[in-house]
Motif scaffolding. Structure first.
Motif, short mmCIF file in Angstrom:
data_model
loop_
_atom_site.label_atom_id
_atom_site.label_comp_id
_atom_site.label_asym_id
_atom_site.label_seq_id
_atom_site.Cartn_x
_atom_site.Cartn_y
_atom_site.Cartn_z
N ARG A 1 0.83 -1.21 0.00
CA ARG A 1 0.00 0.00 0.00
C ARG A 1 0.86 1.26 0.00
N ASP A 2 2.15 1.11 0.19
CA ASP A 2 3.01 2.29 0.32
C ASP A 2 3.80 2.58 -0.94
N PHE A 3 3.53 1.82 -2.01
CA PHE A 3 4.15 2.16 -3.29
C PHE A 3 3.24 1.69 -4.42
N SER A 4 3.41 2.27 -5.57
CA SER A 4 2.75 1.80 -6.78
C SER A 4 3.67 2.11 -7.95
N TYR A 5 3.42 1.48 -9.09
CA TYR A 5 4.36 1.64 -10.21
C TYR A 5 3.65 1.53 -11.54
N GLU A 6 4.36 1.94 -12.57
CA GLU A 6 3.91 1.81 -13.95
C GLU A 6 5.13 1.73 -14.84
N PHE A 7 5.00 1.08 -15.98
CA PHE A 7 6.07 1.04 -16.97
C PHE A 7 5.78 2.10 -18.03
N LEU A 8 6.81 2.82 -18.41
CA LEU A 8 6.68 3.88 -19.41
C LEU A 8 7.43 3.47 -20.68
N GLN A 9 6.81 3.69 -21.81
CA GLN A 9 7.43 3.35 -23.09
C GLN A 9 7.29 4.52 -24.04
N VAL A 10 8.40 4.84 -24.73
CA VAL A 10 8.42 5.95 -25.68
C VAL A 10 8.73 5.40 -27.07
N PRO A 11 7.92 5.70 -28.06
CA PRO A 11 8.20 5.23 -29.42
C PRO A 11 9.59 5.67 -29.88
N GLY A 12 10.38 4.71 -30.33
CA GLY A 12 11.71 5.03 -30.83
C GLY A 12 12.79 5.08 -29.77
N SER A 13 12.43 4.93 -28.50
CA SER A 13 13.42 4.94 -27.42
C SER A 13 13.53 3.54 -26.84
N PRO A 14 14.73 3.14 -26.42
CA PRO A 14 14.94 1.75 -25.99
C PRO A 14 14.37 1.44 -24.61
N GLY A 15 13.56 0.41 -24.54
CA GLY A 15 13.18 -0.19 -23.28
C GLY A 15 12.06 0.50 -22.52
N TYR A 16 11.77 -0.11 -21.37
CA TYR A 16 10.71 0.35 -20.48
C TYR A 16 11.32 1.02 -19.24
N VAL A 17 10.90 2.22 -18.94
CA VAL A 17 11.32 2.90 -17.71
C VAL A 17 10.32 2.57 -16.61
N LEU A 18 10.83 2.17 -15.46
CA LEU A 18 9.98 1.85 -14.31
C LEU A 18 9.77 3.12 -13.50
N HIS A 19 8.52 3.56 -13.41
CA HIS A 19 8.16 4.79 -12.70
C HIS A 19 7.45 4.39 -11.41
N VAL A 20 8.05 4.71 -10.27
CA VAL A 20 7.57 4.23 -8.98
C VAL A 20 7.16 5.40 -8.10
N TYR A 21 5.99 5.29 -7.48
CA TYR A 21 5.52 6.26 -6.49
C TYR A 21 5.71 5.66 -5.10
N ILE A 22 6.36 6.40 -4.22
CA ILE A 22 6.59 5.93 -2.85
C ILE A 22 5.86 6.87 -1.90
N ASN A 23 5.04 6.30 -1.04
CA ASN A 23 4.30 7.08 -0.06
C ASN A 23 5.13 7.34 1.18
N LYS A 24 4.82 8.40 1.86
CA LYS A 24 5.33 8.61 3.22
C LYS A 24 4.70 7.54 4.11
N THR A 25 5.52 6.81 4.86
CA THR A 25 5.02 5.70 5.65
C THR A 25 4.79 6.10 7.11
N ARG A 26 3.97 5.30 7.79
CA ARG A 26 3.70 5.55 9.21
C ARG A 26 4.88 5.16 10.08
#
Length: 493
Positions: free
Chosen positions: A118-143
Motif C-alpha cells: 500500500r506504500d508504493f505503486s508503479y507503472e512502466f513507461l514506453q516511448v516510441p523510438g526509445s529503448p526499453g521500459y522505464v519503471l516509474h515508482v511512487y513511494i508514499n510517506k510511511t507511518r
C-alpha cells in the motif's frame, strides 16, 4: 500519463507526488504499459532531482536504491524513475529495461520493502523510438521508519538521501513519524506544580466533581515515576513555561508590510508572548490576533477597508498549531500578522503519513493525550482529529477568500492565511475601475497580493488586448496608468 506532462519546475512546486487515494488507484491500473509521447519523455529527462524526485539507471546498485526508498518513505514520499541513464557529460538518455520481466528484481525489492503493497505503486513507461521500459515508482510517506539494506534509516533532504546516524536523530524521526511523542516525557519538577494548580482544581470541579487531582492525574498516566509528563504540565499547570521554557508559549507579531518576510523595521511593536496552560493560550492567542487584525486596513475596489478573516479559520489553525506541534523542538508557536495575511508557524514536521497533499483527508494525532484531554474542557477548542482544518477551509470559502496555504518547512509547518479574494486579478481591476478613473501597477499589487510588477504588466496587456482597458495618455514609464476603454463603458450602459 499523470505528472509526466509537467516541467521539472512545476513538479518541484507541486511536490511531484499524488494523494494516497490516487496512488492506490494507480496501483490497480499500473500492470500494463503507459505510452509516453516523445515530448513528455524529453521533459522527464530534463527533470531536476530534488526532495520528491530521483532518477536512476537500470544498473543502480540495490543498496543505493533502498537508500532512496528509505529516504522517501521516511520523509514526504516521492517518485523514482528507473531507466534514465546519464553519461560523463551529465547528458541523460532514455535507456530502460529490454522487457518488463527484467525489472522483476526491482519489483521484488519493493514488495519486500513495502510488504503490504500500500506504500508504493508503479507503472512502466514506453516511448516510441526509445529503448526499453522505464519503471516509474511512487513511494508514499510511511507511518513507520523504513531501513535501507545497510540497516540504516535515511531521510530525503533536497536531492540527497541522508543517513540518520545517531540516537538523537532517530528519536527526532520517531517523533516525526508519530511512533513516540514528547508529550509522554517526564519533567523534573514536583508533582505539586500540577496537583495544586488552579487549572486542575477548576477543571476537576467542572468535569470530574468527585476526582482528586493526584489520583485522577495518575489514572490518566499524566504522572509517572512521581513526575508530571509534558502533557500534564501543558494541560494543567498554571504556568507550564516555567518548567518548559522556549517550547510552550505562543508569540504574536504585527508587521506593517506586505513583504514576504517581516523585519525589525516593520514591526509595529515588540512581539507579544502568550503563556499559561494551552487551553487558555489558544483562547488568548485567538482573541489577541482578532483584536490586532481589526486595526488593519487594506486597499479594496472601493478604497481602504478593514480586513475580515473568519474567526473559525483563525481559531482552528491556531488550535491545530498548539495541540499538534512537536513539543520536543525548543521553539514557540509563532503567529505573524501582516497587512495582507496571517502566518501561523508550528514547530515540527507533519507526523506519520500526513502530507500537505492529504492533510484534509487523513487523520493522525501526534499528541494523543493532549488531543483527548483538552477535549474534556468546557467548550473545547478542538473538534475531532482533522476536522478543524476542514472547518477553517470552509469558512474561508464562505467569505470568498482563497484557501489557506500549508507549507512544510525544514522543522516546522507554516499555514499562510491570505486576505486574497477568489476573484481573478482581471475582475478586481475592472471592479476597481467602476469607482476610480484609473489604476496603476502598484495599486493592482496592493489589491491582489501579486508581488511581481512584470506579472501585473502581463495582466494589463491581456485586458488591453481584450479592449477592456487602455493606457492613460501622457502617463508612461514608472507613472503608467490605465483606465476603462470608452467602448467598454458604452457597452455596459
Amino acid at each position: 500519463m499523470a505528472n509526466v506532462n509537467k516541467t521539472g519546475k512545476d513538479k518541484q512546486q507541486d511536490g511531484g507526488h499524488r494523494s494516497r487515494s490516487s496512488r492506490e488507484n494507480m496501483a490497480a491500473m499500473s500492470v500494463g504499459v503507459v505510452d509516453v509521447p516523445s515530448e513528455d519523455a524529453k521533459r522527464v529527462l530534463a527533470y531536476e532531482e530534488g526532495h520528491f524526485l530521483d532518477l536512476k539507471a537500470i544498473d543502480v546498485a540495490p543498496g543505493k536504491l533502498t537508500r532512496a526508498m528509505s529516504a522517501f518513505a521516511n520523509a514526504d514520499g516521492g517518485e523514482l524513475y528507473i531507466g534514465i541513464a546519464e553519461d560523463a557529460a551529465r547528458t541523460r538518455q532514455w535507456r530502460g529495461f529490454s522487457a518488463q520481466e527484467d525489472a522483476n528484481g526491482f519489483l521484488q525489492a519493493f514488495e519486500e520493502f513495502f510488504p503490504l503493497s500500500r506504500d508504493f505503486s508503479y507503472e512502466f513507461l514506453q516511448v516510441p523510438g526509445s529503448p526499453g521500459y522505464v519503471l516509474h515508482v511512487y513511494i508514499n510517506k510511511t507511518r513507520d521508519i523504513r531501513l535501507a539494506s545497510d540497516g540504516k534509516a535515511y531521510v530525503r533532504r533536497g536531492a540527497q538521501s541522508l543517513p540518520v546516524t545517531n540516537a538523537e536523530g532517530l528519536e527526532i524521526l520517531r517523533r516525526a513519524k508519530g511512533i513516540t511523542s514528547f508529550e509522554t516525557q517526564t519533567v523534573a519538577v514536583p508533582i505539586e506544580f500540577v496537583t495544586n494548580s488552579e487549572t486542575i482544581i477548576e477543571f476537576l470541579l467542572g468535569v470530574v466533581p468527585t476526582g482528586e487531582p493526584d489520583k485522577w492525574l495518575r489514572k490518566q498516566l499524566l504522572i509517572l515515576d512521581e513526575r508530571p509528563t509534558v502533557a500534564c504540565l501543558l494541560l494543567f499547570a498554571d504556568e507550564p513555561q516555567v518548567a518548559l521554557p522556549k517550547r510552550s508559549a505562543i508569540k504574536v507579531y504585527r508587521y506593517k508590510t506586505m513583504e514576504r518576510v517581516g523585519s525589525r523595521e516593520t514591526l509595529a511593536f515588540d512581539p507579544i508572548t502568550i503563556e499559561g496552560c494551552i487551553y487558555n493560550q489558544i483562547r488568548d492567542a485567538v482573541a489577541k490576533t482578532v483584536s490586532l487584525i481589526q486595526g488593519v486596513r487594506v486597499l479594496g475596489p472601493e478604497g481602504l477597508q478593514e480586513i475580515n478573516y473568519p474567526l473559525e479559520t483563525l481559531h482552528e489553525i491556531i488550535t491545530n498549531a498548539v495541540i499538534h506541534r512537536d513539543y520536543g523542538i525548543a521553539d514557540d508557536v509563532h503567529v505573524r500578522i501582516f497587512d495582507n495575511r496571517v502566518e501561523v508557524e508550528s514547530p515540527g514536521r507533519l507526523p506519520a503519513h500526513i502530507t500537505v497533499a492529504n492533510i484534509l483527508d487523513e487523520r493522525f494525532a501526534r499528541n494523543g493525550a493532549i488531543v483527548r484531554l483538552i477535549n474534556k474542557f468546557p467548550d473545547p477548542p478542538n473538534k475531532d482529529v482533522g476536522e478543524g482544518l476542514n472547518t477553517a477551509f470552509a469558512a474561508m470559502k464562505r467569505l470568498q477568500l482563497k484557501d489557506p496555504e500549508i507549507k512544510q518547512l525544514e522543522n516546522s509547518v507554516l499555514v499562510n492565511i491570505k486576505h486574497e479574494r477568489l476573484a481573478s486579478p482581471e475582475e478586481l481591476i475592472l471592479e476597481y475601475l467602476e469607482t476610480h478613473e484609473e489604476i496603476n501597477n502598484r495599486t493592482v499589487r496592493d489589491l491582489t497580493g501579486i508581488g511581481s510588477e512584470n506579472k501585473v504588466k502581463v495582466i494589463f496587456q491581456r485586458l488591453m488586448a481584450a479592449s477592456q482597458i487602455e493606457r492613460v495618455p501622457g502617463k508612461g514609464g514608472g507613472s503608467a496608468a490605465y483606465r476603462k476603454c470608452a467602448d467598454s463603458e458604452s457597452d455596459n450602459e
